[in-house]
Enzyme design. Structure first.
Site, short mmCIF file in Angstrom:
data_model
loop_
_atom_site.label_atom_id
_atom_site.label_comp_id
_atom_site.label_asym_id
_atom_site.label_seq_id
_atom_site.Cartn_x
_atom_site.Cartn_y
_atom_site.Cartn_z
N LYS A 168 0.84 -1.20 0.00
CA LYS A 168 0.00 0.00 0.00
C LYS A 168 0.87 1.25 0.00
O LYS A 168 2.08 1.19 0.29
CB LYS A 168 -0.91 -0.01 1.23
N ARG A 208 -10.84 -0.25 14.59
CA ARG A 208 -10.63 0.52 13.36
C ARG A 208 -11.58 0.00 12.29
O ARG A 208 -12.50 0.69 11.90
CB ARG A 208 -9.14 0.40 12.96
N TYR A 214 13.38 31.43 4.87
CA TYR A 214 12.21 32.27 5.15
C TYR A 214 12.15 32.73 6.61
O TYR A 214 12.43 31.95 7.52
CB TYR A 214 10.93 31.48 4.87
N MET A 231 9.34 24.75 0.45
CA MET A 231 8.58 23.74 -0.29
C MET A 231 9.48 22.85 -1.15
O MET A 231 9.30 21.64 -1.21
CB MET A 231 7.51 24.41 -1.16
C1 LIG Z 1 -0.44 -2.05 6.79
C2 LIG Z 1 -1.01 -3.33 7.26
C3 LIG Z 1 -0.18 -4.46 7.43
C4 LIG Z 1 1.32 -4.42 7.33
O1 LIG Z 1 1.85 -3.96 8.58
P1 LIG Z 1 3.42 -3.86 8.84
O2 LIG Z 1 3.51 -3.45 10.27
O3 LIG Z 1 3.94 -2.82 7.92
O4 LIG Z 1 4.00 -5.19 8.56
C5 LIG Z 1 -0.80 -5.67 7.72
N1 LIG Z 1 -2.15 -5.75 7.87
C6 LIG Z 1 -2.96 -4.67 7.76
C7 LIG Z 1 -4.43 -4.83 7.96
C8 LIG Z 1 -2.42 -3.42 7.46
O5 LIG Z 1 -3.22 -2.35 7.37
#
Ligand SMILES: *Cc1c(COP(=O)(O)O)cnc(C)c1O
Length: 367
Positions: free
Chosen positions: A38, A135, A263, A312
């Site tokens: 991701k 979550r 700045y 920036m």
């Molecule tokens: C991002 C994520 C992971 C990976 O976690 P790491 O700590 O980077 O290994 C695994 N499972 C879910 C649901 C995540 O959101």
């Protein structure tokens, strides 16, 4: 158009493979591996990472649907789990052969109806349970209603059941993690029994893999570890660094005592200085928190402290004691320790330093 920007993120695909093997060696032979790519592969490049390891993993996962579509458009055919789909993306998920996490009844109902409209049968879905993170995910007391709804349709078929740790990296929270494992075990047994067919189960992220081998189940979800970070220094030192961030000195200024740099006059020279302007700024992921000596870079193997506010597209460093020229290389980070130091200095974690590196920076690959 070719990106000829002087600032580069160098991605070592050999290190990625090395780290993958490191974690594979921690698993039982039949435990599958899902790699989390991701957020552009934790800020690196999801497509290149996916291409380099696609034959060695069972699954990839990304957070959002558009990230999965980008992988499909690049020709990746490995199953892709979408961790956080939204109702408005469900049709795109089917169109692109992506596999949704179903985490709420709203999403389940919508996905079943879209799967029916699109005449799907046995479309693979993954059911997520909340065991404390609060979550995403169903709760244990949803199991009866959930399995009833799933069993009423042939449009979808559950491929896996999973949950996520709250603090698998924190040994002081071990009791809570063990409680989560117990709860997930109970959920999984009950869910599978009521569902009536066998499915894959998974719980561990990187630090879960390392700290809770009893919770590897059928598959693990490797994220940050692939990019070279374990949850303790011993593991991190056994992993290889994946990303190096480099830039150049665009210009050198001789600054007189009493003059300011950057700045808003936040830095006033207390003696004559030589100052280098670097071709990176907060829009590239160099946080303004590194302004005025909090952060530093390496030039000709010497430390150069940041002077003034990060802007920036640029920041300035003190190079008074470094024999260097305009156009010379600047290293922001080139190993895990420099990344961890930057994280510590800006009150964050390696994950945020990595994922902040903006898409403006050219990616180059070592393979
Ligand atoms: C991002 C994520 C992971 C990976 O976690 P790491 O700590 O980077 O290994 C695994 N499972 C879910 C649901 C995540 O959101």
């Amino acid at each position: 158009m070719e990106n000829k920007h002087v600032s580069k993120l160098i991605i070592d695909l050999n290190a990625v493979k090395y780290n993958l093997t490191y974690f594979k060696n921690k698993l039982q032979k039949n435990t599958k591996i899902l790699v989390v790519i991701k957020a552009y592969g934790y800020g690196s490049d999801a497509v290149e990472i996916a291409k380099s390891i696609q034959n060695e993993v069972a699954y990839f996962a990304v957070a959002y649907t558009n990230e999965g579509i980008a992988l499909r458009n690049a020709g990746i055919t490995t199953p892709i789990l979408i961790l956080h789909p939204q109702v408005i993306n469900l049709e795109l998920i089917i169109n692109n052969n992506l596999e949704p996490t179903i985490y709420s009844f709203k999403l389940l109902n919508e996905f079943i109806s879209i799967s029916n409209i699109k005449k799907q049968s046995n479309y693979p879905v993954h059911i997520k349970f909340n065991t404390g993170l609060n979550r995403l995910g169903f709760n244990a007391d949803n199991i009866d209603l959930l399995t009833n709804k799933i069993k009423k349709t042939t449009a979808i078929k559950v491929t896996s059941v999973f949950s996520h740790f709250v603090a698998s990296d924190d040994k002081t929270k071990r009791d809570f993690s063990l409680k989560q494992i117990d709860e997930f075990n109970a959920i999984k047994h009950n869910f599978i029994q009521k569902l009536g067919y066998t499915i894959t189960s998974h719980m561990c992220n990187t630090s879960g893999i390392l700290n809770y081998p009893e919770a590897h189940f059928d598959m693990v979800r490797l994220g940050i570890g692939l990019y070279g970070f374990g949850n303790e220094t011993t593991v991190t030192s056994e992993l290889k660094n994946v990303v190096t961030l480099k830039s150049i000195i665009s210009q050198i200024h001789l600054v007189k005592k009493g003059e300011s740099v950057g700045y808003n006059h936040t830095f006033i020279a207390n003696k004559d200085l030589k100052v280098g302007t670097i071709a990176l700024g907060y829009a590239d992921g160099i946080s303004r928190m590194f302004s005025n000596g909090i952060g530093s870079v390496t030039i000709k193997n010497k430390k150069a402290s940041i002077v003034g506010n990060i802007s920036m597209d640029t920041f300035m460093v003190d190079i008074t004691n470094i024999d260097c020229n305009e156009g010379d290389d600047v290293i922001v980070f080139n190993n895990q320790q420099t990344i961890l130091n930057l994280a510590k200095k800006s009150s964050t974690i390696s994950y945020e330093i990595l994922t902040s590196i903006s898409q403006r920076i050219k990616r180059v690959y070592i393979s």
